[in-house]
Design an enzyme around this catalytic site. Structure first.
Site, PDB file in Angstrom:
ATOM      1  CB  THR A   1      -1.169   0.326   1.027  1.00 41.48           C
ATOM      2  OG1 THR A   1      -1.418   1.174   1.405  1.00 41.48           O
ATOM      3  CG2 THR A   1       0.148  -0.362   2.297  1.00 41.48           C
TER       4      THR A   1
ATOM      5  CE1 TYR B   1      -3.883  -2.082   5.633  1.00 40.04           C
ATOM      6  CE2 TYR B   1      -3.620  -0.168   3.908  1.00 40.04           C
ATOM      7  CZ  TYR B   1      -3.770  -1.578   4.388  1.00 40.04           C
ATOM      8  OH  TYR B   1      -3.883  -2.161   2.716  1.00 40.04           O
TER       9      TYR B   1
HETATM   10  N1  UFG Z   1     -13.210  10.883   2.597  1.00 42.72           N
HETATM   11  C1  UFG Z   1     -14.294  11.665   2.069  1.00 42.72           C
HETATM   12  N2  UFG Z   1     -15.729  11.358   2.744  1.00 42.72           N
HETATM   13  C2  UFG Z   1     -15.256  10.167   3.074  1.00 42.72           C
HETATM   14  C3  UFG Z   1     -14.227   9.125   3.047  1.00 42.72           C
HETATM   15  C4  UFG Z   1     -12.933   9.717   2.434  1.00 42.72           C
HETATM   16  O1  UFG Z   1     -13.533  13.122   2.989  1.00 42.72           O
HETATM   17  O2  UFG Z   1     -16.601   9.991   3.835  1.00 42.72           O
HETATM   18  C5  UFG Z   1     -12.119  11.606   1.488  1.00 42.72           C
HETATM   19  C6  UFG Z   1     -10.635  10.994   2.486  1.00 42.72           C
HETATM   20  O3  UFG Z   1     -11.056  12.062   3.331  1.00 42.72           O
HETATM   21  C7  UFG Z   1      -9.648  11.261   1.493  1.00 42.72           C
HETATM   22  C8  UFG Z   1     -10.180  10.532   0.562  1.00 42.72           C
HETATM   23  O4  UFG Z   1     -11.471  10.620   0.927  1.00 42.72           O
HETATM   24  O5  UFG Z   1      -9.091  12.324   1.328  1.00 42.72           O
HETATM   25  C9  UFG Z   1     -10.334   9.000   0.071  1.00 42.72           C
HETATM   26  O6  UFG Z   1     -10.536   8.142   1.192  1.00 42.72           O
HETATM   27  P1  UFG Z   1     -10.388   6.895   1.771  1.00 42.72           P
HETATM   28  O7  UFG Z   1     -11.187   6.584   2.929  1.00 42.72           O
HETATM   29  O8  UFG Z   1     -11.491   6.073   0.402  1.00 42.72           O
HETATM   30  O9  UFG Z   1      -9.239   5.937   1.148  1.00 42.72           O
HETATM   31  P2  UFG Z   1      -7.843   6.830   2.094  1.00 42.72           P
HETATM   32  O10 UFG Z   1      -7.512   7.798   0.904  1.00 42.72           O
HETATM   33  O11 UFG Z   1      -7.953   7.118   3.136  1.00 42.72           O
HETATM   34  O12 UFG Z   1      -6.794   4.820   1.969  1.00 42.72           O
HETATM   35  C10 UFG Z   1      -6.441   4.395   1.013  1.00 42.72           C
HETATM   36  C11 UFG Z   1      -6.377   2.925   0.841  1.00 42.72           C
HETATM   37  C12 UFG Z   1      -5.809   2.355   1.968  1.00 42.72           C
HETATM   38  C13 UFG Z   1      -4.409   3.430   2.345  1.00 42.72           C
HETATM   39  C14 UFG Z   1      -4.612   4.254   2.634  1.00 42.72           C
HETATM   40  C15 UFG Z   1      -2.936   5.835   2.189  1.00 42.72           C
HETATM   41  O13 UFG Z   1      -7.602   2.441   0.762  1.00 42.72           O
HETATM   42  O14 UFG Z   1      -5.619   1.037   1.688  1.00 42.72           O
HETATM   43  O15 UFG Z   1      -4.992   5.313   0.990  1.00 42.72           O
HETATM   44  O16 UFG Z   1      -3.437   6.790   3.130  1.00 42.72           O
HETATM   45  F1  UFG Z   1      -3.843   2.829   2.941  1.00 42.72           F
END
Ligand code: UFG
Length: 324
Positions: free
Chosen positions: A114, A138
């Site tokens: 990741t 993680y």
């Molecule tokens: N977001 C929102 N609202 C929500 C959910 C997410 O604004 O309800 C935003 C988050 O703040 C982020 C973006 O959308 O900026 C993407 O969020 P996700 O939760 O979809 O994904 P992440 O970027 O947090 O997670 C991804 C991968 C993980 C990895 C991570 C590393 O899914 O496996 O990136 O930061 F670890």
């Protein structure tokens, strides 16, 4: 080749097994269904089991040529509140899996890693040599396991590719499989569920980041493109290619605001949303430099954001109507 796919009933795993099959490889899915969904592995040989169960793995490992390891706990937020689960599943159990592999003739291993291994990057795009300082358990567990693979390469002749995905998104072209998480925490499914009225309005986490529109930037990469990279990684190792870690991303950053706007432009539907506070641990900007994937594996993300949103939208409309 015959490939044992741990976590093949999960989101990225299930899309990858279809890419493997399309490329003529045979698949055995091994999953404990703790977060995976049996429906995602229909049509493939399936064994229910724990990756820590060496006795159960041994006879399967005797009849495969390679392992692809997806089975892991994969919620960043949960890893902050329940780190023991992450160290237990992603390290302790994964070490038992690799012990079973080393006790077998298999030496070819593709690992689901990741971009969380990088933590908060000093600069974007992020290449593989960027500083690796995970900011959550993680990411720490995934980086630890990459170190395990590298150590066992030296001592045991293990050959591996660790694929560091950026944001997996989208659904399979067949319309038969897509993203199912329970609970769902990811942006695109939550946004589409909000559009369908099956989830509350989307909360955009933060509008005051140091980005052009104030919302976070991520590198959304189609899950089937991630799947095809796994096939190329397997073939790279089969051809005697070197072990390494490789970023998988498009190289293009997209903000949360853009996701909402592009979806509206594509479908004419507005995603009900509101702005909320930042989510703890969210880096402002993450996108890949995917040059190594291109040079070494010959991989490039073929699908763009429109493909991601269109395929995910098709899947969610169908899936939500079935589960309603
Ligand atoms: N977001 C929102 N609202 C929500 C959910 C997410 O604004 O309800 C935003 C988050 O703040 C982020 C973006 O959308 O900026 C993407 O969020 P996700 O939760 O979809 O994904 P992440 O970027 O947090 O997670 C991804 C991968 C993980 C990895 C991570 C590393 O899914 O496996 O990136 O930061 F670890």
């Amino acid at each position: 080749m015959r490939v044992l796919v741990t976590g093949g009933s999960g989101y990225v795993g299930s899309h990858t097994v279809r890419e493997l099959a399309a490329a003529g490889h045979e698949v055995v899915i091994y999953d404990n269904l703790s977060t995976g969904d049996r429906r995602l592995s229909e049509g493939f040989e399936f064994i229910e089991g724990e990756i820590a169960d060496g006795a159960r793995l041994a006879p399967v490992l005797d009849r495969v040529d390679a392992v692809m390891h997806f089975a892991a706990s994969a919620y960043v937020g949960e890893s902050m509140t329940d780190p023991r689960k992450y160290f237990r599943n992603n390290v302790e159990s994964a070490l038992k899996l690799i012990d079973a592999v080393l006790a077998s003739p298999v030496r070819t291993f593709v690992f689901s890693s990741t971009c969380a291994v990088y933590g908060i990057p000093q600069a974007c795009p992020i290449d593989e040599e960027s500083r690796k300082e995970p900011i959550n358990p993680y990411g720490a567990t995934k980086l630890f396991f990459e170190h395990v693979l590298e150590a066992y390469r030296v001592t045991h002749g293990l050959r591996y590719v660790a694929l560091r995905y950026f944001n997996a998104a989208g659904a399979h072209a067949s319309g038969l499989i897509g993203e199912i998480h329970d609970p769902e925490t990811h942006l695109i499914p939550l946004a589409l569920k909000a559009a369908l009225g099956s989830a509350p309005p989307l909360t955009i986490f933060g509008s005051d980041f140091d980005t052009p529109d104030g919302t976070c930037i991520r590198d959304y990469t189609h899950v089937s493109d991630l799947g095809s990279a796994h096939v190329l990684a397997l073939e790279h190792l089969a051809e005697g290619g070197a072990s390494m870690s490789v970023n998988l991303g498009t190289g293009r950053g997209t903000s949360v605001r853009e996701i909402v706007d592009v979806f509206h432009a594509l479908t004419g539907i507005r995603i009900p949303h509101q702005y909320g506070p930042r989510r703890e641990g969210d880096p402002p900007c993450l996108y890949a430099n995917p040059a190594r994937a291109n040079e070494v594996l010959g991989w490039v993300a073929r699908r763009n954001l429109e493909d991601i949103l269109t395929s995910a939208w098709g899947w969610h409309q169908k899936f939500e109507s079935k589960t309603a």
